[in-house]
Design a protein around this motif. Structure first.
Motif, PDB file in Angstrom:
ATOM      1  N   ARG A 270      37.336  13.479  31.809  1.00  0.00           N
ATOM      2  CA  ARG A 270      38.219  12.667  30.972  1.00  0.00           C
ATOM      3  C   ARG A 270      37.430  12.044  29.824  1.00  0.00           C
ATOM      4  N   PRO A 271      38.125  11.593  28.786  1.00  0.00           N
ATOM      5  CA  PRO A 271      37.427  10.984  27.645  1.00  0.00           C
ATOM      6  C   PRO A 271      36.561   9.786  28.017  1.00  0.00           C
ATOM      7  N   ASP A 272      36.858   9.124  29.150  1.00  0.00           N
ATOM      8  CA  ASP A 272      36.023   7.992  29.564  1.00  0.00           C
ATOM      9  C   ASP A 272      34.796   8.420  30.368  1.00  0.00           C
ATOM     10  N   GLY A 273      34.599   9.731  30.542  1.00  0.00           N
ATOM     11  CA  GLY A 273      33.427  10.241  31.225  1.00  0.00           C
ATOM     12  C   GLY A 273      33.604  10.469  32.709  1.00  0.00           C
ATOM     13  N   THR A 274      34.716  10.008  33.302  1.00  0.00           N
ATOM     14  CA  THR A 274      34.949  10.249  34.722  1.00  0.00           C
ATOM     15  C   THR A 274      35.394  11.692  34.929  1.00  0.00           C
ATOM     16  N   SER A 275      35.196  12.200  36.133  1.00  0.00           N
ATOM     17  CA  SER A 275      35.505  13.601  36.393  1.00  0.00           C
ATOM     18  C   SER A 275      36.098  13.783  37.777  1.00  0.00           C
ATOM     19  N   SER A 276      36.815  14.870  37.948  1.00  0.00           N
ATOM     20  CA  SER A 276      37.358  15.247  39.250  1.00  0.00           C
ATOM     21  C   SER A 276      37.502  16.757  39.288  1.00  0.00           C
ATOM     22  N   THR A 277      37.480  17.308  40.492  1.00  0.00           N
ATOM     23  CA  THR A 277      37.538  18.759  40.671  1.00  0.00           C
ATOM     24  C   THR A 277      38.965  19.268  40.529  1.00  0.00           C
ATOM     25  N   VAL A 278      39.118  20.357  39.784  1.00  0.00           N
ATOM     26  CA  VAL A 278      40.428  20.979  39.635  1.00  0.00           C
ATOM     27  C   VAL A 278      40.499  22.354  40.300  1.00  0.00           C
ATOM     28  N   LEU A 279      39.342  23.014  40.461  1.00  0.00           N
ATOM     29  CA  LEU A 279      39.279  24.318  41.121  1.00  0.00           C
ATOM     30  C   LEU A 279      38.017  24.361  41.974  1.00  0.00           C
ATOM     31  N   ASP A 280      38.091  25.110  43.083  1.00  0.00           N
ATOM     32  CA  ASP A 280      36.895  25.278  43.919  1.00  0.00           C
ATOM     33  C   ASP A 280      36.933  26.645  44.595  1.00  0.00           C
ATOM     34  N   ALA A 281      36.107  26.831  45.617  1.00  0.00           N
ATOM     35  CA  ALA A 281      35.996  28.134  46.265  1.00  0.00           C
ATOM     36  C   ALA A 281      37.315  28.610  46.850  1.00  0.00           C
ATOM     37  N   ALA A 282      38.142  27.670  47.300  1.00  0.00           N
ATOM     38  CA  ALA A 282      39.428  28.053  47.879  1.00  0.00           C
ATOM     39  C   ALA A 282      40.334  28.738  46.863  1.00  0.00           C
ATOM     40  N   ASP A 283      40.075  28.507  45.579  1.00  0.00           N
ATOM     41  CA  ASP A 283      40.866  29.126  44.514  1.00  0.00           C
ATOM     42  C   ASP A 283      40.292  30.476  44.090  1.00  0.00           C
ATOM     43  N   GLY A 284      39.117  30.837  44.634  1.00  0.00           N
ATOM     44  CA  GLY A 284      38.496  32.109  44.290  1.00  0.00           C
ATOM     45  C   GLY A 284      37.248  32.000  43.452  1.00  0.00           C
ATOM     46  N   LEU A 285      36.783  30.779  43.167  1.00  0.00           N
ATOM     47  CA  LEU A 285      35.572  30.628  42.372  1.00  0.00           C
ATOM     48  C   LEU A 285      34.354  31.175  43.106  1.00  0.00           C
ATOM     49  N   GLN A 286      33.471  31.828  42.338  1.00  0.00           N
ATOM     50  CA  GLN A 286      32.217  32.373  42.862  1.00  0.00           C
ATOM     51  C   GLN A 286      31.112  32.032  41.850  1.00  0.00           C
ATOM     52  N   ASN A 287      30.677  30.779  41.860  1.00  0.00           N
ATOM     53  CA  ASN A 287      29.715  30.273  40.879  1.00  0.00           C
ATOM     54  C   ASN A 287      30.254  30.399  39.447  1.00  0.00           C
ATOM     55  N   PRO A 288      31.202  29.559  39.074  1.00  0.00           N
ATOM     56  CA  PRO A 288      31.784  29.636  37.735  1.00  0.00           C
ATOM     57  C   PRO A 288      30.752  29.357  36.650  1.00  0.00           C
ATOM     58  N   THR A 289      30.839  30.107  35.563  1.00  0.00           N
ATOM     59  CA  THR A 289      29.874  29.993  34.464  1.00  0.00           C
ATOM     60  C   THR A 289      30.491  29.464  33.176  1.00  0.00           C
ATOM     61  N   SER A 290      31.778  29.741  32.947  1.00  0.00           N
ATOM     62  CA  SER A 290      32.364  29.345  31.673  1.00  0.00           C
ATOM     63  C   SER A 290      33.880  29.241  31.785  1.00  0.00           C
ATOM     64  N   VAL A 291      34.429  28.476  30.838  1.00  0.00           N
ATOM     65  CA  VAL A 291      35.871  28.215  30.785  1.00  0.00           C
ATOM     66  C   VAL A 291      36.330  28.434  29.354  1.00  0.00           C
ATOM     67  N   ALA A 292      37.531  28.990  29.194  1.00  0.00           N
ATOM     68  CA  ALA A 292      38.142  29.120  27.872  1.00  0.00           C
ATOM     69  C   ALA A 292      39.621  28.813  27.985  1.00  0.00           C
ATOM     70  N   LEU A 293      40.200  28.337  26.898  1.00  0.00           N
ATOM     71  CA  LEU A 293      41.632  28.090  26.843  1.00  0.00           C
ATOM     72  C   LEU A 293      42.230  28.776  25.627  1.00  0.00           C
ATOM     73  N   ARG A 294      43.441  29.288  25.793  1.00  0.00           N
ATOM     74  CA  ARG A 294      44.252  29.792  24.685  1.00  0.00           C
ATOM     75  C   ARG A 294      45.629  29.191  24.879  1.00  0.00           C
ATOM     76  N   GLY A 295      45.950  28.166  24.102  1.00  0.00           N
ATOM     77  CA  GLY A 295      47.131  27.380  24.383  1.00  0.00           C
ATOM     78  C   GLY A 295      46.932  26.659  25.705  1.00  0.00           C
ATOM     79  N   ASN A 296      47.880  26.840  26.615  1.00  0.00           N
ATOM     80  CA  ASN A 296      47.762  26.254  27.952  1.00  0.00           C
ATOM     81  C   ASN A 296      47.252  27.255  28.988  1.00  0.00           C
ATOM     82  N   ASP A 297      46.874  28.457  28.537  1.00  0.00           N
ATOM     83  CA  ASP A 297      46.324  29.458  29.445  1.00  0.00           C
ATOM     84  C   ASP A 297      44.835  29.210  29.647  1.00  0.00           C
ATOM     85  N   VAL A 298      44.425  29.136  30.911  1.00  0.00           N
ATOM     86  CA  VAL A 298      43.040  28.829  31.272  1.00  0.00           C
ATOM     87  C   VAL A 298      42.371  30.082  31.823  1.00  0.00           C
ATOM     88  N   TYR A 299      41.162  30.357  31.344  1.00  0.00           N
ATOM     89  CA  TYR A 299      40.357  31.480  31.795  1.00  0.00           C
ATOM     90  C   TYR A 299      39.056  30.920  32.371  1.00  0.00           C
TER      91      TYR A 299
END
Length: 322
Positions: A270-299
């Motif tokens: 968040r803009p105040d510097g606090t953070s929380s998890t939105v995705l983890d291994a249960a969602d299929g992550l395998q050491n995530p390296t990068s994130v991109a957005l196109r509109g509201n689509d998340v990669y």
């Protein structure tokens, strides 16, 4: 790259990343606005297809770098993967590439005309640097970077036509025009330096500043871009995020979605510097390296550096908030 070389490369990556994982704290999980989470594309680890960085082209195609494959690939909206280019192998096999000891394709970005820019680290003076891929043309290096460095994150300032390159070993941000040439050391601030493994990493332009992560220090920095393309003093916008890799702005102020590689999570900062998890291994992550957005689509790319299982591209949707 031979199958034996790929196995050796993968082991080297896993050992290096495992060292980082042992010292990386987790981030608390919180309820977040992502829907339609799914693994859209699976990559082949045995072929060096460990996806490192991503840029999304105007038609929704994802251009990704394969870290150990020396390749740039295009992943279509339906998940089909096509190799766009393979960068030349160094004569010595890349054994002198800093930290990792193998040739590494890293940061990627693009311009509206479809030109793709890629970073390549080989530990050799003839290949390390910024490469340009134009449609229908062979890859061409347009800017040399120090062979003893590890160019990693790549960001384009569309207004000025300048590219910014983070070096994770030398703790430097370089800048060079999209036309190429001799890079300038734009910032060597202490907050960019590594603390045992890799320092300055992901890079994005927003609000007249270059934002940079430091993987070892777990920080997100904002470096103002002053007149004459001078670097201002870095400001720490978030901390306590050891293992932070690349990231993307959601378009909601300075809110960020960031990949934490070793903890195997994607966090919302968040803009105040606090953070929380939105995705983890249960969602299929395998050491995530990068994130991109196109509109509201998340990669989200996962390289499977330590899990050694199912490198992939995950897709999700960022729910509108009123």
């Amino acid at each position: 790259m031979s199958e034996r070389s790929i196995r050796s490369t993968t082991v080297a990556v896993l050992m290096a990343a495992a060292t980082l994982a042992a010292a990386t704290p987790a981030v608390a999980h919180g309820a977040e606005p992502l829907t339609g989470v799914r693994v859209a594309t699976h990559f082949d680890l045995s072929r060096g297809q460990m996806p490192e960085n991503i840029t999304v082209l105007p038609d929704g195609t994802a251009a990704v770098t394969f870290a150990a494959g020396r390749q740039v690939a295009l992943v279509g909206p339906r998940g089909a993967t096509r190799i766009l280019a393979t960068l030349p192998a160094p004569a010595d096999g890349g054994v002198h590439t800093p930290v990792l000891g193998f040739p590494l394709t890293t940061g990627i970005t693009h311009t509206p005309d479809g030109t793709v820019y890629v970073l390549y680290a080989t530990g050799t003076a003839d290949l390390t640097g910024l490469w340009r891929l134009r449609p229908g043309q062979a890859p061409r290096r347009i800017a040399a970077l120090p062979a003893d460095g590890l160019p990693n994150g790549l960001a384009l300032d569309a207004r000025s036509g300048n590219l910014y390159i983070t070096d994770s070993v030398l703790g430097t941000v370089w800048t060079v025009p999209v036309t190429g040439g001799t890079p300038t050391a734009w910032s060597t601030a202490p907050g960019l330096a590594p603390a045992g493994f890799l320092g300055a990493n992901g890079a994005k332009i927003r609000g007249g500043a270059l934002w940079v992560t430091n993987l070892d220090r777990g920080t997100l920095l904002r470096i103002p871009i002053r007149s004459g393309n001078r670097a201002g003093a870095p400001q720490v916008e978030a901390s306590g995020l050891a293992g932070i890799d690349d990231f993307a702005f959601t378009g909601r102020g300075d809110e960020v979605l960031a990949a934490l590689n070793a903890p195997n999570t994607v966090v919302r900062i968040r803009p105040d510097g606090t953070s929380s998890t939105v995705l983890d291994a249960a969602d299929g992550l395998q050491n995530p390296t990068s994130v991109a957005l196109r509109g509201n689509d998340v990669y989200v790319l996962s390289a499977a550096y330590t899990t050694a299982t199912d490198p992939n591209l995950l897709r999700a949707h960022l729910r509108d908030r009123r």
